[in-house]
Enzyme design. Structure first.
Site, mmCIF file in Angstrom:
data_model
loop_
_atom_site.group_PDB
_atom_site.id
_atom_site.type_symbol
_atom_site.label_atom_id
_atom_site.label_comp_id
_atom_site.label_asym_id
_atom_site.label_seq_id
_atom_site.Cartn_x
_atom_site.Cartn_y
_atom_site.Cartn_z
ATOM 1 N N ASP A 21 0.767 -1.239 0.000
ATOM 2 C CA ASP A 21 0.000 0.000 0.000
ATOM 3 C C ASP A 21 0.798 1.290 0.000
ATOM 4 O O ASP A 21 0.309 2.340 0.396
ATOM 5 C CB ASP A 21 -0.900 0.001 1.246
ATOM 6 C CG ASP A 21 -0.101 -0.238 2.516
ATOM 7 O OD1 ASP A 21 1.116 0.005 2.498
ATOM 8 O OD2 ASP A 21 -0.693 -0.673 3.528
ATOM 9 N N GLU A 48 0.062 -9.108 -0.854
ATOM 10 C CA GLU A 48 -0.563 -8.536 0.360
ATOM 11 C C GLU A 48 -1.814 -7.722 -0.044
ATOM 12 O O GLU A 48 -2.015 -6.582 0.369
ATOM 13 C CB GLU A 48 0.420 -7.666 1.151
ATOM 14 C CG GLU A 48 -0.026 -7.442 2.590
ATOM 15 C CD GLU A 48 0.972 -6.625 3.410
ATOM 16 O OE1 GLU A 48 1.972 -7.190 3.868
ATOM 17 O OE2 GLU A 48 0.752 -5.427 3.576
ATOM 18 N N GLU A 61 -2.275 5.091 2.847
ATOM 19 C CA GLU A 61 -2.149 3.670 2.498
ATOM 20 C C GLU A 61 -3.479 2.996 2.158
ATOM 21 O O GLU A 61 -3.554 2.158 1.254
ATOM 22 C CB GLU A 61 -1.428 2.902 3.613
ATOM 23 C CG GLU A 61 0.054 3.222 3.763
ATOM 24 C CD GLU A 61 0.348 4.473 4.576
ATOM 25 O OE1 GLU A 61 -0.623 5.131 5.047
ATOM 26 O OE2 GLU A 61 1.523 4.824 4.741
ATOM 27 N N ARG A 110 2.543 8.661 8.710
ATOM 28 C CA ARG A 110 2.391 10.039 8.267
ATOM 29 C C ARG A 110 1.309 10.761 9.063
ATOM 30 O O ARG A 110 1.479 11.912 9.472
ATOM 31 C CB ARG A 110 2.021 10.019 6.770
ATOM 32 C CG ARG A 110 2.357 11.251 5.991
ATOM 33 C CD ARG A 110 2.199 10.963 4.508
ATOM 34 N NE ARG A 110 3.468 10.579 3.908
ATOM 35 C CZ ARG A 110 4.290 11.413 3.283
ATOM 36 N NH1 ARG A 110 3.979 12.685 3.178
ATOM 37 N NH2 ARG A 110 5.423 10.995 2.749
ATOM 38 N N HIS A 159 13.099 5.800 12.790
ATOM 39 C CA HIS A 159 12.951 5.982 11.336
ATOM 40 C C HIS A 159 13.804 7.177 10.906
ATOM 41 O O HIS A 159 13.983 8.119 11.674
ATOM 42 C CB HIS A 159 11.460 6.244 11.075
ATOM 43 C CG HIS A 159 11.070 6.253 9.624
ATOM 44 N ND1 HIS A 159 11.453 7.234 8.748
ATOM 45 C CD2 HIS A 159 10.298 5.405 8.898
ATOM 46 C CE1 HIS A 159 10.939 6.993 7.550
ATOM 47 N NE2 HIS A 159 10.244 5.878 7.608
HETATM 48 C C1 UD1 Z 1 6.623 5.110 3.739
HETATM 49 C C2 UD1 Z 1 5.235 4.643 3.281
HETATM 50 C C3 UD1 Z 1 4.509 3.935 4.414
HETATM 51 C C4 UD1 Z 1 5.366 2.831 5.038
HETATM 52 C C5 UD1 Z 1 6.730 3.411 5.408
HETATM 53 C C6 UD1 Z 1 7.624 2.311 5.924
HETATM 54 C C7 UD1 Z 1 3.999 6.029 1.679
HETATM 55 C C8 UD1 Z 1 3.166 7.225 1.481
HETATM 56 N N1 UD1 Z 1 4.442 5.816 2.916
HETATM 57 O O1 UD1 Z 1 6.416 6.103 4.719
HETATM 58 O O2 UD1 Z 1 3.310 3.351 3.929
HETATM 59 O O3 UD1 Z 1 4.723 2.368 6.194
HETATM 60 O O4 UD1 Z 1 7.341 4.000 4.255
HETATM 61 O O5 UD1 Z 1 8.720 2.789 6.627
HETATM 62 O O6 UD1 Z 1 4.295 5.330 0.746
HETATM 63 N N2 UD1 Z 1 14.149 8.808 4.809
HETATM 64 C C9 UD1 Z 1 15.517 8.757 4.700
HETATM 65 N N3 UD1 Z 1 16.108 7.561 4.346
HETATM 66 C C10 UD1 Z 1 15.407 6.433 4.132
HETATM 67 C C11 UD1 Z 1 14.009 6.476 4.267
HETATM 68 C C12 UD1 Z 1 13.387 7.668 4.584
HETATM 69 O O7 UD1 Z 1 16.204 9.757 4.892
HETATM 70 O O8 UD1 Z 1 15.995 5.385 3.835
HETATM 71 C C13 UD1 Z 1 13.502 10.098 5.173
HETATM 72 C C14 UD1 Z 1 13.472 11.082 4.017
HETATM 73 O O9 UD1 Z 1 13.703 12.353 4.544
HETATM 74 C C15 UD1 Z 1 12.018 11.000 3.528
HETATM 75 C C16 UD1 Z 1 11.289 10.719 4.831
HETATM 76 O O10 UD1 Z 1 12.147 9.845 5.553
HETATM 77 O O11 UD1 Z 1 11.608 12.214 2.924
HETATM 78 C C17 UD1 Z 1 9.917 10.096 4.686
HETATM 79 O O12 UD1 Z 1 9.929 8.958 3.828
HETATM 80 P P1 UD1 Z 1 8.575 8.514 3.051
HETATM 81 O O13 UD1 Z 1 8.845 7.320 2.237
HETATM 82 O O14 UD1 Z 1 7.984 9.707 2.360
HETATM 83 O O15 UD1 Z 1 7.585 8.209 4.247
HETATM 84 P P2 UD1 Z 1 7.545 7.026 5.290
HETATM 85 O O16 UD1 Z 1 6.983 7.582 6.543
HETATM 86 O O17 UD1 Z 1 8.846 6.339 5.337
HETATM 87 N N1 UDP Z 2 12.144 -3.171 10.783
HETATM 88 C C1 UDP Z 2 13.520 -3.227 10.561
HETATM 89 N N2 UDP Z 2 14.321 -2.373 11.266
HETATM 90 C C2 UDP Z 2 13.842 -1.477 12.168
HETATM 91 C C3 UDP Z 2 12.434 -1.423 12.355
HETATM 92 C C4 UDP Z 2 11.615 -2.276 11.637
HETATM 93 O O1 UDP Z 2 13.996 -4.025 9.759
HETATM 94 O O2 UDP Z 2 14.645 -0.748 12.772
HETATM 95 C C5 UDP Z 2 11.262 -4.089 9.992
HETATM 96 C C6 UDP Z 2 10.183 -4.840 10.738
HETATM 97 O O3 UDP Z 2 10.637 -6.099 11.198
HETATM 98 C C7 UDP Z 2 9.105 -5.011 9.662
HETATM 99 C C8 UDP Z 2 9.264 -3.771 8.805
HETATM 100 O O4 UDP Z 2 10.558 -3.249 9.095
HETATM 101 O O5 UDP Z 2 9.383 -6.125 8.838
HETATM 102 C C9 UDP Z 2 8.205 -2.749 9.128
HETATM 103 O O6 UDP Z 2 8.497 -1.590 8.465
HETATM 104 P P1 UDP Z 2 7.858 -0.195 8.849
HETATM 105 O O7 UDP Z 2 7.391 -0.227 10.261
HETATM 106 O O8 UDP Z 2 8.846 0.846 8.462
HETATM 107 O O9 UDP Z 2 6.649 -0.072 7.817
HETATM 108 P P2 UDP Z 2 5.140 -0.606 7.825
HETATM 109 O O10 UDP Z 2 5.175 -2.065 8.055
HETATM 110 O O11 UDP Z 2 4.408 0.160 8.867
HETATM 111 O O12 UDP Z 2 4.644 -0.250 6.468
#
Ligand code: UD1
Ligand code: UDP
Length: 377
Positions: A103, A125, A139, A214, A245
């Site tokens: 999603d 999924e 999502e 978010r 994160h």
């Molecule tokens: C995204 C997904 C969410 C999922 C989550 C898993 C969408 C809209 N959201 O949200 O469904 O649960 O990933 O973690 O698709 N960033 C880094 N390095 C990284 C990753 C992220 O610096 O490796 C920072 C960046 O500044 C980026 C911000 O995190 O702009 C947010 O990342 P984004 O993918 O937009 O949102 P998530 O909250 O990670």
């Molecule tokens: N996870 C990881 N490292 C971390 C935190 C989570 O590998 O420091 C793994 C966790 O086991 C799960 C996945 O990341 O498999 C969940 O990802 P996240 O919570 O970012 O996204 P969501 O599942 O909410 O989309």
């Protein structure tokens, strides 16, 4: 009707964030063992470091990287960047099937681009629903939209399958496979695992914290952190590890609220092997994550879900998960209760496998082979 363009079935697997990668990696590695399938991997790069951790762990080298991530990226940034860049990859690869997961915005934009080019979509999924399009945001919208245009639906549970059928999807194109998260979990857990963070825990009860949604940025996340801080202050035999994160907004808030707290370790995101083993050593987990709700029942670890809705009712039914909302008082109350009420705690620690037995990837690969063989013979 699925039409095959070349002798091998060409499957383009597209993903972009950490959880998608963790749950697609077992499929990529399974597809690569099949002689009848040519597997091409494209990452959107919606995540960067957090995605690379997973690719390294599962030894996957992408064929294409759209490399779109930027700081403070908006949904517009992610959607438009992927839509235009993935079009080039789709035209170049000409896949028989595009596989997307779950999603995220990577999933939605890739599915939309595939739809525009008339390429069949396999949705891994598929069928998770809260039935509130704003929760989780965006999502729930993303997964519902993909269901409108997907050809093959791989539902992790019977409930997910029923959700799809109730929306009018053809039941002949839906398969209940289990969740590939459990496939990944099978290869990561080591009962003897330890490292310096786990040694720091000593004989205290370990709480694992994660938060990133978010819709929880801002007040809800302040509520979560304040509630956790209060409970830690009141319980000396408890300590927490919080792999934060990489979103700078979340990191700033966590460091400001927990700055004087010496019983919580704020650390960088763990790689998946580390994280699964930390969960396995924990007393309980507080999170707003989706994937963790799937993994915890298989490990028998109680999870307090800091959200108002969940698309994973199976974990609630199994007794492992409890929704505790996003208010400081409700999180504080439920967290405190689980530390003192041993009967309630015990009931939440029963091992259950509502998300399958770890063979989802194999089933998905079988179904893909069967579908294309049937359609082309
Ligand atoms: C995204 C997904 C969410 C999922 C989550 C898993 C969408 C809209 N959201 O949200 O469904 O649960 O990933 O973690 O698709 N960033 C880094 N390095 C990284 C990753 C992220 O610096 O490796 C920072 C960046 O500044 C980026 C911000 O995190 O702009 C947010 O990342 P984004 O993918 O937009 O949102 P998530 O909250 O990670
Ligand atoms: N996870 C990881 N490292 C971390 C935190 C989570 O590998 O420091 C793994 C966790 O086991 C799960 C996945 O990341 O498999 C969940 O990802 P996240 O919570 O970012 O996204 P969501 O599942 O909410 O989309």
């Amino acid at each position: 009707m699925i039409e095959k363009k070349q002798s091998k079935i060409r499957v383009l697997v597209v993903f972009g964030t950490r959880p998608e990668a963790i749950k697609m990696a077992p499929i990529v590695n399974e597809l690569k063992t099949r002689k009848s399938i040519e597997t091409v991997v494209c990452i959107s790069g919606q995540h960067r470091e957090m995605l690379n951790q997973v690719l390294d762990t599962f030894e996957i080298t992408p064929d294409y990287n759209l490399d779109i991530m930027k700081d403070q990226q908006t949904l517009f940034d992610i959607t438009t960047a992927i839509l235009s860049k993935v079009q080039i990859v789709l035209n170049n690869v000409k896949p028989d099937l595009v596989l997307v997961h779950g999603d995220t915005t990577t999933t939605f934009a890739t599915a939309l681009a595939s739809f525009y080019l008339n390429i069949p979509i396999g949705h891994v999924e598929a069928g998770l629903r809260t039935n509130d399009v704003y929760s989780p945001f965006p999502e729930e919208f993303n997964r519902r939209s993909v269901s409108l245009i997907s050809t093959l639906d791989f539902a992790p549970t019977e409930t997910a399958r029923e959700n799809l059928i109730s929306e009018g999807k053809n039941e002949n194109n839906i398969w209940v496979t289990g969740n590939t998260a459990i496939d990944a979990l099978k290869s990561t857990i080591d009962p003897n695992y330890t490292d310096e963070n786990l040694e720091w825990v000593d004989n205290r009860r370990l709480i694992i914290v994660t938060a990133h949604r978010r819709e929880n940025l801002g007040v809800p996340m302040v509520n979560m952190f304040k509630a956790i801080k209060r409970v830690l202050d009141e319980n000396e035999d408890v300590c927490a590890i919080y792999p934060i994160h990489l979103n700078p907004q979340i990191r700033k808030l966590a460091y400001s609220i927990f700055r004087h707290e010496d019983r919580i370790k704020l650390i960088d995101p763990l790689d998946v092997v580390e994280f699964h083993n930390y969960m396995n050593k924990s007393y309980l987990i507080l999170t707003d994550s989706g994937g963790i709700q799937e993994e915890a029942p298989s490990l028998g670890k109680p999870v307090l879900v800091m959200r108002e809705t969940t698309e994973r009712p199976e974990g609630i039914k199994a007794g492992t998960l409890k929704l505790v909302g996003i208010e400081e008082e409700s999180i504080y109350k439920e967290f405190s209760k689980l530390l003192t009420d041993h009967d309630t705690y015990k009931k939440m620690t029963k091992l259950k496998n509502p998300y399958g037995d770890g063979t989802a990837s194999k089933k998905i690969a079988d179904i893909i082979e069967l579908n294309f063989r049937n359609k082309n013979n």
